[in-house]
Design a protein around this motif. Sequence first.
Motif, PDB file in Angstrom:
ATOM      1  N   GLN A  50      11.754   1.287  10.516  1.00  0.00           N
ATOM      2  CA  GLN A  50      11.775  -0.148  10.236  1.00  0.00           C
ATOM      3  C   GLN A  50      10.561  -0.847  10.845  1.00  0.00           C
ATOM      4  O   GLN A  50       9.966  -1.736  10.227  1.00  0.00           O
ATOM      5  CB  GLN A  50      13.053  -0.796  10.751  1.00  0.00           C
ATOM      6  CG  GLN A  50      13.159  -2.245  10.271  1.00  0.00           C
ATOM      7  CD  GLN A  50      14.315  -2.985  10.890  1.00  0.00           C
ATOM      8  OE1 GLN A  50      14.407  -3.099  12.100  1.00  0.00           O
ATOM      9  NE2 GLN A  50      15.207  -3.498  10.051  1.00  0.00           N
ATOM     10  N   SER A  51      10.171  -0.423  12.052  1.00  0.00           N
ATOM     11  CA  SER A  51       9.003  -1.021  12.692  1.00  0.00           C
ATOM     12  C   SER A  51       7.747  -0.791  11.854  1.00  0.00           C
ATOM     13  O   SER A  51       6.925  -1.699  11.680  1.00  0.00           O
ATOM     14  CB  SER A  51       8.822  -0.424  14.091  1.00  0.00           C
ATOM     15  OG  SER A  51       7.666  -0.937  14.717  1.00  0.00           O
ATOM     16  N   ALA A  52       7.606   0.432  11.325  1.00  0.00           N
ATOM     17  CA  ALA A  52       6.447   0.738  10.491  1.00  0.00           C
ATOM     18  C   ALA A  52       6.448  -0.089   9.213  1.00  0.00           C
ATOM     19  O   ALA A  52       5.397  -0.561   8.754  1.00  0.00           O
ATOM     20  CB  ALA A  52       6.433   2.228  10.154  1.00  0.00           C
ATOM     21  N   LEU A  53       7.631  -0.292   8.633  1.00  0.00           N
ATOM     22  CA  LEU A  53       7.716  -1.065   7.392  1.00  0.00           C
ATOM     23  C   LEU A  53       7.478  -2.552   7.635  1.00  0.00           C
ATOM     24  O   LEU A  53       6.941  -3.248   6.770  1.00  0.00           O
ATOM     25  CB  LEU A  53       9.085  -0.839   6.745  1.00  0.00           C
ATOM     26  CG  LEU A  53       9.292   0.556   6.133  1.00  0.00           C
ATOM     27  CD1 LEU A  53      10.755   0.755   5.744  1.00  0.00           C
ATOM     28  CD2 LEU A  53       8.389   0.761   4.920  1.00  0.00           C
ATOM     29  N   LEU A  54       7.871  -3.049   8.807  1.00  0.00           N
ATOM     30  CA  LEU A  54       7.602  -4.450   9.127  1.00  0.00           C
ATOM     31  C   LEU A  54       6.105  -4.728   9.204  1.00  0.00           C
ATOM     32  O   LEU A  54       5.649  -5.829   8.898  1.00  0.00           O
ATOM     33  CB  LEU A  54       8.273  -4.820  10.453  1.00  0.00           C
ATOM     34  CG  LEU A  54       9.797  -5.004  10.421  1.00  0.00           C
ATOM     35  CD1 LEU A  54      10.347  -5.213  11.820  1.00  0.00           C
ATOM     36  CD2 LEU A  54      10.176  -6.188   9.520  1.00  0.00           C
ATOM     37  N   LYS A  55       5.337  -3.706   9.605  1.00  0.00           N
ATOM     38  CA  LYS A  55       3.883  -3.835   9.661  1.00  0.00           C
ATOM     39  C   LYS A  55       3.255  -3.677   8.275  1.00  0.00           C
ATOM     40  O   LYS A  55       2.062  -3.924   8.112  1.00  0.00           O
ATOM     41  CB  LYS A  55       3.297  -2.791  10.606  1.00  0.00           C
ATOM     42  CG  LYS A  55       3.750  -2.957  12.059  1.00  0.00           C
ATOM     43  CD  LYS A  55       3.227  -1.817  12.917  1.00  0.00           C
ATOM     44  CE  LYS A  55       3.717  -1.952  14.350  1.00  0.00           C
ATOM     45  NZ  LYS A  55       3.281  -0.806  15.204  1.00  0.00           N
ATOM     46  N   ARG A  56       4.068  -3.235   7.315  1.00  0.00           N
ATOM     47  CA  ARG A  56       3.588  -3.016   5.940  1.00  0.00           C
ATOM     48  C   ARG A  56       4.546  -3.725   4.977  1.00  0.00           C
ATOM     49  O   ARG A  56       5.246  -3.065   4.194  1.00  0.00           O
ATOM     50  CB  ARG A  56       3.534  -1.510   5.645  1.00  0.00           C
ATOM     51  CG  ARG A  56       2.591  -0.734   6.561  1.00  0.00           C
ATOM     52  CD  ARG A  56       2.849   0.774   6.486  1.00  0.00           C
ATOM     53  NE  ARG A  56       1.871   1.524   7.255  1.00  0.00           N
ATOM     54  CZ  ARG A  56       1.946   1.719   8.575  1.00  0.00           C
ATOM     55  NH1 ARG A  56       2.975   1.219   9.253  1.00  0.00           N
ATOM     56  NH2 ARG A  56       1.018   2.399   9.208  1.00  0.00           N
ATOM     57  N   PRO A  57       4.597  -5.047   5.003  1.00  0.00           N
ATOM     58  CA  PRO A  57       5.595  -5.790   4.220  1.00  0.00           C
ATOM     59  C   PRO A  57       5.483  -5.580   2.715  1.00  0.00           C
ATOM     60  O   PRO A  57       6.453  -5.803   1.995  1.00  0.00           O
ATOM     61  CB  PRO A  57       5.332  -7.250   4.607  1.00  0.00           C
ATOM     62  CG  PRO A  57       3.916  -7.270   5.097  1.00  0.00           C
ATOM     63  CD  PRO A  57       3.699  -5.941   5.758  1.00  0.00           C
TER      64      PRO A  57
END
Length: 316
Positions: free
Chosen positions: A177-184
């Motif tokens: 989820q953290s990685a996806l938050l950085k890649r919206p």
Amino acid sequence: MKNVSAVGIAAAIFASLTWSMNFVAPFVIGDYSIFDLAACRFLLSGLIGVGILLASAHLRRGLTLQDWLVAGGLGFIGYVGYFLTVMVAAVYAGPVIPPAFLGLVPVVLAIAGNFRRRSISWGPLLIPLALAATGLLLVNGSGIMQADVQGERSLAIGIAFAIAAVALWTWFGIANQSALLKRPHMDARVWTALMMIGGSIQTLAFLPIGYGMDLFRAPDLGFGLGATRNLYLPALMLAAVASIGGAWAWTIASQRLPVALAGQLLMTEIVFATCFGLLVQHRLPTIAEAAGMMVLVLGVVMAINAFHSPRRLRAA
């Protein structure tokens, strides 16, 4: 990211449904080992991932080396590494105790996720978590009591690897989820493909190690048409539905839900897995199993309701 999303809830439940198929796998592979199935599955997942990228030329143009490395690392943490720790746990502690520990993943993930990124006060979350723990105990209790493990040392090793598996998947849930938050703007299909390709490459690296440890039976049983029913078809089904489909759905859920809620929704995997297991065993659930599943479902419903509450962000 919205706190609650109907699409995210549906995606998390769908991911749980697809992943519950993993518990049925040992019943359909005949004389092949679970390592044969896993190797074939992850390699096929990688090939499907390549196909997804080839069909998504406009979506892959903006990918960076960091995207590849992060997704590949997540592919190991949440799939290959997780699977290996689960298998070692099963070898040392038997087939019953490790799944009971893995049932704790949703509880641990929900707690860790809410600690890391507060999305709800602790009060409304306590009852769903308590129901989840109770349901897990009811579903797995009789199996744990009847488990046959050879020696305390073997049990200790198995439990240690089961705990490691819980830690890996909790890490994956939060890191993903953290990685996806950085890649919206990351497309869920592309992110899934990157993870599966990374996991496939890591599986290739593991093959000689596994062969040296005599984990594979396929070299002796053969790779011809005779392997279709017990190896290729189950591996393809798991690759397409559980690996690709499950990872794609979980990516959507991770983009739209707080980890604390997504973790709670993973409880439905235990319900689905128990139902599949009962079908394979051609029996009805025991009173404890039926009660456990109902309690788990009640906990999930209460968790969803808690996150819909307008007071969910009030400090605990």
